[in-house]
Every structure is written in structure tokens, then in C-alpha cells.
Scaffold this active site. Sequence first.
Site, PDB file in Angstrom:
ATOM      1  N   LYS A 188      45.408  31.886  37.295  1.00  0.00           N
ATOM      2  CA  LYS A 188      46.174  33.018  36.923  1.00  0.00           C
ATOM      3  C   LYS A 188      46.893  32.743  35.599  1.00  0.00           C
ATOM      4  CE  LYS A 188      48.179  37.237  38.814  1.00  0.00           C
ATOM      5  NZ  LYS A 188      47.323  38.169  38.796  1.00  0.00           N
TER       6      LYS A 188
HETATM    7  C1  PLP Z   1      41.604  39.343  37.914  1.00  0.00           C
HETATM    8  C2  PLP Z   1      42.307  39.668  39.232  1.00  0.00           C
HETATM    9  N1  PLP Z   1      41.683  39.478  40.262  1.00  0.00           N
HETATM   10  C3  PLP Z   1      42.007  39.715  41.237  1.00  0.00           C
HETATM   11  C4  PLP Z   1      43.229  39.967  41.997  1.00  0.00           C
HETATM   12  C5  PLP Z   1      43.810  40.162  42.998  1.00  0.00           C
HETATM   13  O1  PLP Z   1      44.545  38.889  43.636  1.00  0.00           O
HETATM   14  P1  PLP Z   1      45.724  39.338  44.663  1.00  0.00           P
HETATM   15  O2  PLP Z   1      45.092  39.539  45.761  1.00  0.00           O
HETATM   16  O3  PLP Z   1      46.202  37.965  44.872  1.00  0.00           O
HETATM   17  O4  PLP Z   1      46.986  40.163  43.811  1.00  0.00           O
HETATM   18  C6  PLP Z   1      44.284  40.013  40.608  1.00  0.00           C
HETATM   19  C7  PLP Z   1      45.613  40.202  41.017  1.00  0.00           C
HETATM   20  O5  PLP Z   1      46.440  39.228  40.934  1.00  0.00           O
HETATM   21  C8  PLP Z   1      43.804  39.761  39.324  1.00  0.00           C
HETATM   22  O6  PLP Z   1      44.522  39.914  38.345  1.00  0.00           O
END
Ligand code: PLP
Length: 305
Positions: free
Chosen positions: A149
Site C-alpha cells: 500500500k
Molecule cells: C486499491 C485497494 N484495493 C483494495 C483495498 C481493500 O483493502 P482492505 O480491505 O485491506 O481495506 C484497498 C483499501 O485499502 C485499496 O486501496
Amino acid sequence: MNGEMVSWSGATIHVSAHTLHYGSGVFEGLRCYETRAGASVFRLSEHIDRLFASAEAYGMKIPYSKNELADAICETVRQNGFTSCYVRPLCFYGSAGLAVHPRNCPIEVVVLAWPWGAYLGEDSLERGVRVTVSSYAKFHSRMLPTTAKGCGGYLNSMLAVREAGSSGYDEALLLDEAGNIAEGSGENLFLVRDGRLLTNDERSSILLGITRDSVITLARDLGYEVEIGNLTLEDLVSADEAFFTGTAVEVTPIRELDGKRIGQGKRGPVTERIQRAFLSAVSGQDKRYSAWLEPVARQPVAVGM
Ligand SMILES: Cc1ncc(COP(=O)(O)O)c(C=O)c1O
């Protein structure tokens, strides 16, 4: 902020910070929910593990232990007196020169918290959202680590979601390099077909969402089969139901793709069941998932090293 509790208005940095120029940071997004045990952070240790993995993917050494960061997150929620909120830890390079290589730049760590309601609008959880396929492709892991991330990766998401918004849609859906569905600008995707759930994985350049992982477990515990593999636009358009998952959007139904109705064009029964199971888990009502909740009142937090 770097080990100190500071007010929102006092949480400032210098304009020469490396990350401000190059997007060279990593972050997390967590939610804290109201439970009988007080405000509780959902899947704290998994978010911390992912933050450290993201930092490692970018060669960044976080100058705190996982336990210290977990404590900082709980303390930030506690001192703000929030019962439920969103929490954003961010690790970034500060000021020490603006060469692209961040050598000598200090690694700074901040934790922000604020109340944040339904990410895609008040009625999105019930009515569902309208989605368009982005003209921007999701970046491939040969370009940036897709399971990390990283701040800069969100330029890709930002372009897609602005494009969607300017055409009147709620959210964008990005395809991967091969033309399969990757994910939303900040969400993973699930389809429902013949009573089974389908979702993709890191081979489609997605961030491996922690909500995705929670929903896979909840769905299997509800007796649904969950299949993991590539998803195409045809799969989505012909699905009985579709929904996004993510910390911000939680479980949000998708009712339309580029003007085509998905299923009945409203939240479907399987999606609603998953939403209910998710809500029971995050609010601590379903005791089977209590290990996913970290009450901020509990001290000290142990998340492992
Ligand atoms: C690009 C992206 N995909 C998927 C997710 C979903 O991830 P999570 O369920 O860990 O928040 C997020 C959010 O964090 C995201 O920014």
C-alpha cells in the site's frame, strides 16, 4: 506523530519532505468499531503486518516495533475519545534533500484518526453503487509492488476515480494488464453466481484486502463456496450480484456497470447476508470473530514481532 501526541492543527511537516514530492511513503487504513468492550480496532495485527510488508517492499525501515505502532494506534483512538472511527498510519520520508533516492531522509511515522461514515455515500450500503470501467489500467507488479500500500500507487486510483466521477459514476473499476478485472480504486471485488462467491487474487494486480480475507472466511462459515481466480467483465455483467469490499467501503453492493444492471440492479440477498455477517463480526456480536477485534482500552497490545 513520531512518538508524540499532537493536535490535528499542529500535525504539520516541511514542504521539502521527500514523500510530498515523490509519493514515497506507505500507509494503512483501519476502522475502529463500537463494541461492548468499547472502541475496538478491526484486524489490527493484520493491518500492522501489511504496513511493515509494504515498507519492506519499498526498502523502508520503520523505526518502531509492531507493538509500538499497535499501541500508538490504540492510544490515538483512546485519547480522541472516539467510539468508532477510521485510522490512518502513514510512514513517509521527511526532509534531507530532494534527490529521488531518499538516502539520509528520516523515516517519519504518523497516526491520524477521525470519524468517517460510509465512504461511497450514505445510501451506498443499501442501494448499491454505479461503477464504470476505467480507461486507466491497474499498474502491474513489474511497475510497482501491487500488494504493498504505497502512497504513489494511489495516483493510479485517483485518476480512475476522478474519471469515473466526472462521468457521473460512484466508483471506477480498473482492469489488469491482461484485460481481466483487477479492483476498484480502493476496493476488492466479489461476484455472486449460482449461490457461489467469486473473487480474484494477487495475480490480477490487486491489493490483498483484509476485508476481502474477512469476507472469504465469513462467506465460507455461512456455507458459501468461494472460488478464487480471474474475473472478466463478462463475469461481472452476467453475475447475479456483485459487491466491493474494503476498510473504507466495508461491503458495498454494485448495482450497475456502465449503464448495465447487475442482477436485479439492487442489493442482492447474498450480499445482504454477507453485510449482516460482517456487521456482526465488526461490532463484536458474533463471538466467533472476537479475535479480529482489539479493544483500544486493552493495554498493552500484543501483535507479535
Ligand atoms: C486499491 C485497494 N484495493 C483494495 C483495498 C481493500 O483493502 P482492505 O480491505 O485491506 O481495506 C484497498 C483499501 O485499502 C485499496 O486501496
